[in-house]
Design an enzyme around this catalytic site. Structure first.
Site, PDB file in Angstrom:
ATOM      1  CG  HIS A 129      35.191  39.462  32.930  1.00 33.51           C
ATOM      2  ND1 HIS A 129      36.318  38.908  32.372  1.00 33.51           N
ATOM      3  CD2 HIS A 129      35.343  39.363  34.274  1.00 33.51           C
ATOM      4  CE1 HIS A 129      37.133  38.496  33.337  1.00 33.51           C
ATOM      5  NE2 HIS A 129      36.555  38.749  34.505  1.00 33.51           N
ATOM      6  CG  HIS A 186      35.514  34.279  36.198  1.00 35.94           C
ATOM      7  ND1 HIS A 186      36.617  33.948  35.454  1.00 35.94           N
ATOM      8  CD2 HIS A 186      35.714  35.557  36.617  1.00 35.94           C
ATOM      9  CE1 HIS A 186      37.459  34.968  35.426  1.00 35.94           C
ATOM     10  NE2 HIS A 186      36.923  35.966  36.125  1.00 35.94           N
ATOM     11  NE  ARG A 224      43.327  34.277  45.666  1.00 34.64           N
ATOM     12  CZ  ARG A 224      44.634  34.401  45.370  1.00 34.64           C
ATOM     13  NH1 ARG A 224      45.001  34.825  44.163  1.00 34.64           N
ATOM     14  NH2 ARG A 224      45.554  34.142  46.263  1.00 34.64           N
ATOM     15  CE1 TYR A 261      40.529  30.503  37.702  1.00 39.38           C
ATOM     16  CE2 TYR A 261      39.826  32.412  36.434  1.00 39.38           C
ATOM     17  CZ  TYR A 261      39.828  31.695  37.613  1.00 39.38           C
ATOM     18  OH  TYR A 261      39.135  32.166  38.705  1.00 39.38           O
ATOM     19  CG  HIS A 302      44.281  35.122  36.196  1.00 35.92           C
ATOM     20  ND1 HIS A 302      44.732  35.861  37.269  1.00 35.92           N
ATOM     21  CD2 HIS A 302      43.039  34.690  36.535  1.00 35.92           C
ATOM     22  CE1 HIS A 302      43.808  35.878  38.218  1.00 35.92           C
ATOM     23  NE2 HIS A 302      42.773  35.166  37.800  1.00 35.92           N
ATOM     24  NE  ARG A 327      46.759  37.660  41.693  1.00 33.82           N
ATOM     25  CZ  ARG A 327      45.607  38.211  41.329  1.00 33.82           C
ATOM     26  NH1 ARG A 327      45.603  39.445  40.836  1.00 33.82           N
ATOM     27  NH2 ARG A 327      44.472  37.555  41.436  1.00 33.82           N
ATOM     28  CG  HIS A 371      41.243  39.323  35.754  1.00 35.07           C
ATOM     29  ND1 HIS A 371      41.436  37.987  36.038  1.00 35.07           N
ATOM     30  CD2 HIS A 371      39.922  39.459  35.535  1.00 35.07           C
ATOM     31  CE1 HIS A 371      40.277  37.354  36.004  1.00 35.07           C
ATOM     32  NE2 HIS A 371      39.337  38.231  35.694  1.00 35.07           N
ATOM     33  CD  GLU A 397      39.301  41.919  40.635  1.00 35.72           C
ATOM     34  OE1 GLU A 397      38.179  41.638  41.109  1.00 35.72           O
ATOM     35  OE2 GLU A 397      39.987  41.104  39.987  1.00 35.72           O
ATOM     36  CG  HIS A 432      38.047  43.966  37.351  1.00 38.09           C
ATOM     37  ND1 HIS A 432      36.685  43.901  37.595  1.00 38.09           N
ATOM     38  CD2 HIS A 432      38.487  42.676  37.368  1.00 38.09           C
ATOM     39  CE1 HIS A 432      36.327  42.633  37.757  1.00 38.09           C
ATOM     40  NE2 HIS A 432      37.387  41.882  37.617  1.00 38.09           N
ATOM     41  CG  ASP A 450      34.090  39.311  37.543  1.00 40.42           C
ATOM     42  OD1 ASP A 450      34.551  38.188  37.313  1.00 40.42           O
ATOM     43  OD2 ASP A 450      34.699  40.162  38.211  1.00 40.42           O
TER      44      ASP A 450
END
Length: 440
Positions: A55, A57, A78, A117, A199, A202, A226, A229, A263, A314
């Protein structure tokens, strides 16, 4: 790639000494005890299979050290991450990802699962090549000498029923059907395979989850997501749909042996039973889960329920799969106040064979005839590893990424004596790529 390699010590499931490994067309064709022939490359240390970072990003690497001032939560972190995302373009992403993947190679990682993404230009306008950002990642892996599974990620919503915000619009294709149409034009290569990702519950409305799952099913491709998390995700999902995120994924056919939940931190007992009962893999990312104050997931309970475990770096607060492996054990010790939940061999398998399998490379992650020839040499004479050689325990509980000396990926030497052979100055490459983002 062809060649002969002689390992002073090798972990093949047991500790062996003086192992000659012969490679043809990037695969191990012979593995036997013997003295070192004159034409063999000497791997002087403990050789373990190539590590799989399940995993990643890549662009999060630009945040290392930049988000440690002050306090906050995942959600405040974030906002900083989104500012980095808004500055990237295909050229900049190629430069950054090449440096990040080279850093991974230096840490013994021979395959990465890139949870991707960041698809479109600012404002959500597609590039001339709608997959320009994904192609940059595939090319970056090639230039760093490692394999990649591009986990192209469907991301449609900023929350349950909410439209994407000004940054997230770059992530969205508008619908799962449009996502599938775009991803269909991505082509696999010798070093690259394509999988799907959701993703989160949500970010993809329930009615569109099945479209992503069906795309992966039709191609027998990996599908990652995900999962739970944050408690807020669980609460929002129950409010919107009346079930937990795990239950929602199960209802729409996402879970199963080719699926990986990333996660899986905040689960109910029913969630654990669903994940294990469907043989869904779970990817734990201990260094990121610590860094973001996410919590400690029920890894042992998940394994006992039937889930395989894998590991990822991650957000790249740290790129060190040995640290991720022992972190899973040490976090479980904190959670339970008891030691010894996994053997070192089991933890190393999570970082190697099981990680590769979750990324769609079941032929990698083992030192055996027929496997992809990924060989990682761990030094046995550093201040961390000096002492008795106990086998996998030395790699998992003593070594760090800094102890990786040589890396062979599919029979090709990409790191020799701690120096990357394709990106000779990795720190400079990282500094340059990150400075370009800061200027943007």
């Amino acid at each position: 790639m062809n060649g002969r390699f002689w390992a002073r010590h090798a972990w093949t499931g047991t500790l062996e000494s003086g192992v000659l490994i012969e490679v043809a067309s990037g695969r191990i064709v012979s593995l036997r005890a013997g003295s070192a022939p004159a034409d063999a490359v000497i791997l002087d240390g403990l050789v373990v299979p190539g590590l799989a970072n399940a995993h990643s990003h890549a662009f999060h690497r630009a945040l290392r050290g930049a988000t440690q001032v002050g306090s906050g939560t995942f959600w405040t972190w974030r906002e900083t991450m989104y500012r980095v995302a808004s500055a990237l373009d295909p050229d900049g992403y190629l430069d950054l990802a090449r440096a990040v993947y080279a850093e991974m190679a230096l840490a013994g990682i021979t395959c990465v699962g890139e949870f991707h993404y960041l698809h479109h230009a600012p404002g959500g306008v597609p590039y001339a090549d709608p997959n320009a950002m994904g192609e940059a990642l595939i090319e970056a892996a090639a230039q760093a000498g490692i394999r990649i599974t591009l986990l192209d990620t469907c991301y449609l919503s900023s929350g349950f029923g909410a439209e994407p915000d000004s940054t997230q619009i770059r992530f969205s294709d508008g619908s799962a059907s449009a996502w599938a149409e775009r991803v269909e034009s991505l082509k696999e290569r010798d070093h690259a395979r394509v999988g799907a990702a959701i993703h989160s519950v949500r970010a993809v409305p329930a009615a569109q989850l099945g479209t992503v799952a069906a795309w992966a099913d039709a191609r027998q491709a990996p599908i990652h997501v995900h999962l739970s998390e944050q408690p807020a995700e669980n609460e929002g999902c129950v409010e919107a749909y009346g079930v937990t995120p795990t239950g929602l994924l199960a209802d729409h056919g996402v879970l199963g042996p080719r699926a990986t939940a990333v996660h899986a931190t905040h689960l109910t007992g029913g969630d654990i039973a669903l994940l294990g009962g469907t043989a869904t893999t779970v990817c734990m990312c201990p260094t990121t889960e610590r860094d973001l104050a996410d919590g400690i997931g029920p890894a042992k309970d998940l394994q006992e329920a039937g889930s395989r475990l894998t590991l990822g770096s991650d957000s790249h607060a740290v790129i060190d799969l040995f640290e991720e492996a022992r972190g899973m054990e040490l976090d479980e010790r904190l959670r339970t106040r008891r030691r010894g939940h996994w053997s070192a061999a089991e933890l190393l398998r999570a970082a190697t064979g099981d990680g590769h399998a979750s990324l769609g490379w079941p032929e990698a992650g083992r030192l055996e005839v027929g496997a992809i020839a990924d060989l990682v040499t761990v030094s046995l004479d550093s201040v961390r590893t000096a002492g008795p050689l106990t086998g996998a325990e030395t790699a998992v509980f003593a070594a760090t990424a800094a102890d990786v000396r040589d890396v062979v990926a599919a029979g090709r030497m990409i790191v020799r004596h701690g120096v990357h052979q394709l990106v000779p100055d990795v720190p400079s490459a990282l500094r340059t790529a990150i400075a370009r983002l800061e200027e943007s």
